[in-house]
Write a protein that holds these residues in place. Structure first.
Motif, short mmCIF file in Angstrom:
data_model
loop_
_atom_site.label_atom_id
_atom_site.label_comp_id
_atom_site.label_asym_id
_atom_site.label_seq_id
_atom_site.Cartn_x
_atom_site.Cartn_y
_atom_site.Cartn_z
N ALA A 171 42.66 41.31 44.57
CA ALA A 171 41.58 40.93 43.66
C ALA A 171 40.92 42.18 43.10
O ALA A 171 40.93 43.25 43.74
CB ALA A 171 40.54 40.07 44.38
N VAL A 181 37.57 43.98 42.35
CA VAL A 181 36.23 43.88 42.92
C VAL A 181 35.32 44.90 42.26
O VAL A 181 35.72 46.06 42.03
CB VAL A 181 36.26 44.09 44.44
N LEU A 231 31.44 37.23 45.27
CA LEU A 231 32.07 37.23 46.58
C LEU A 231 31.03 37.23 47.70
O LEU A 231 31.14 36.50 48.66
CB LEU A 231 33.00 38.44 46.73
N GLU A 273 34.07 39.35 42.08
CA GLU A 273 35.48 39.46 41.71
C GLU A 273 35.60 39.28 40.20
O GLU A 273 35.08 38.32 39.64
CB GLU A 273 36.31 38.40 42.43
#
Length: 398
Positions: free
Chosen positions: A305, A307, A340, A346
């Motif tokens: 992912a 971030v 998150l 994210e």
């Protein structure tokens, strides 16, 4: 006689032209100064830089539910009759085969005795018929008796043999009813409910109690292994599978239990749009009670992912954006993001790994195209530093 001019005409005649000239000169001078004044703009806004990182995330899926027994059985009578004695009470722990309660068995005992006698009589008659059949059969080989006599004796033997079989079957049935008068535990467990006490007539037909009454005398549950029946929103279905690790938290129990998904129900509840997940838990000490509220966290395999620091995200739900540096100026960049935790989000769309975005105490003052000054790091920024950055900047010359 010569007429005099008015006094004011002599005194102000030369004043007005001079005053007008002075005013004109002042206006021209003022206009010149205005044309020569330098143009100004806001000073470059101090900001910090944060970077989009690609990480492997294990994002737990949470659900809530109830603790249930591995097995629950309402133990009713196996024969019709009056409940003569209940051997257990709620809370008793029993082993497989332990007696739970007994239906009055005197009638079954008498039937067994009667049928035992009938079987003895039928056996004796069968043996006599068998001996007679063997005797006549031997005589027939010698030609002493006719075929008709042999057939008659053989038929008598067959009848006696059949009667013995019927009596023996009836005896076995009576003995089974006598045995069924005492109901025993089908598995190791605990008594969790008692609906009927001594003296109540119970029938095996019509649900046991009849007339809408209880169908069982006592209830037994197997709880050395219990199940956490947890409902999870169906949107998370793709993240879950048999064997997915889980942590189970139970109200009233301090311990956190590590387990995994043992059953994943194929049916989705159309009302709540949730799926049922079952997690088995060892409960050898019976510490976990059925019916307790439980919460479970499931940990699907890690996924990659993008971030970003939560402080760099601006806007409202459905219209999120960030500012990115672009040749010394702030450029607004729309993004799609989900939170998150309290410190990070994210990025779903709009940025790539390694992209840089702006952050810092002055982020809220930025507009698209505004000049920025990138500070080295915000890791050591203090409250006084932030206050200084929030002080209005001095104007400068373009």
């Amino acid at each position: 006689m010569q007429a005099r001019r008015p006094y004011f005409s002599c005194s102000y005649a030369g004043i007005w032209p001079r005053a007008g000239a002075l005013l004109a000169l002042a206006f021209v001078a003022a206009c010149g100064e205005a044309e020569e004044a330098p143009k100004t703009e806001r000073a470059a806004v101090p900001v910090f830089i944060t970077q989009i990182e690609e990480r492997e995330l294990v994002q737990p899926v949470t659900g809530t539910g109830t603790i249930a027994a591995q097995k629950t059985t309402d133990m009713g009578p196996q024969v019709d009759g009056i409940i003569d004695e209940v051997f257990v009470r709620v809370g008793d722990r029993v082993k497989e085969g332990d007696a739970l309660f007994k239906t009055r068995a005197i009638d079954f005992e008498l039937q067994v005795k009667e049928l035992e006698s009938r079987v003895k009589l039928a056996r004796a008659e069968m043996r006599n018929a068998e001996r007679e059949f063997k005797r006549i059969k031997e005589l027939r080989t010698k030609g002493v008796v006719s075929v008709g006599q042999l057939d008659k004796v053989q038929a008598a033997y067959d009848v006696a043999s059949a009667q013995f079989g019927v009596a023996d079957a009836q005896l076995a049935q009576a003995r089974q009813r006598l045995k069924d008068a005492t109901v025993r535990a089908p598995f190791d467990g605990v008594i969790t409910q008692q609906d009927i006490y001594e003296g109540k007539f119970m029938a095996t037909r019509g649900g046991g109690g009849g007339m809408g009454g209880p169908s069982g005398v006592v209830q037994i549950q197997k709880i050395d292994i219990v199940g956490a029946i947890v409902n999870v929103p169906a949107v998370h279905l793709s993240k879950l599978a048999l064997g997915t690790p889980a942590k189970v938290y139970i109200d009233g129990v301090d311990e956190v239990y590590d387990s995994e998904i043992h059953i994943l129900n194929d049916k989705v509840d159309h009302t709540t749009r949730s799926i049922e997940v079952r997690v088995g838990l060892k409960n050898e000490d019976y510490k976990i009670k059925t019916g307790l509220f439980t919460r479970a966290e499931f940990y699907p395999p890690p996924r990659k992912a993008l971030v970003m620091d939560r402080s760099a995200l601006l806007g409202i739900e459905g219209s999120r954006y960030v500012f990115v540096p672009d040749q010394g100026r702030a450029r607004r960049q729309p993004v799609e993001a989900v939170q998150l935790d309290a410190a990070s989000v994210e990025i779903l769309r709009g940025l790539e790994a390694g992209d840089k975005v702006l952050t810092g105490p002055m982020l809220g003052t930025l507009i698209d195209g505004l000049a920025i000054r990138i500070e080295e790091s915000n890791s050591g920024a203090t409250a006084s530093d932030a206050a200084a950055m929030l002080t209005p900047g001095q104007t400068g010359t373009r």
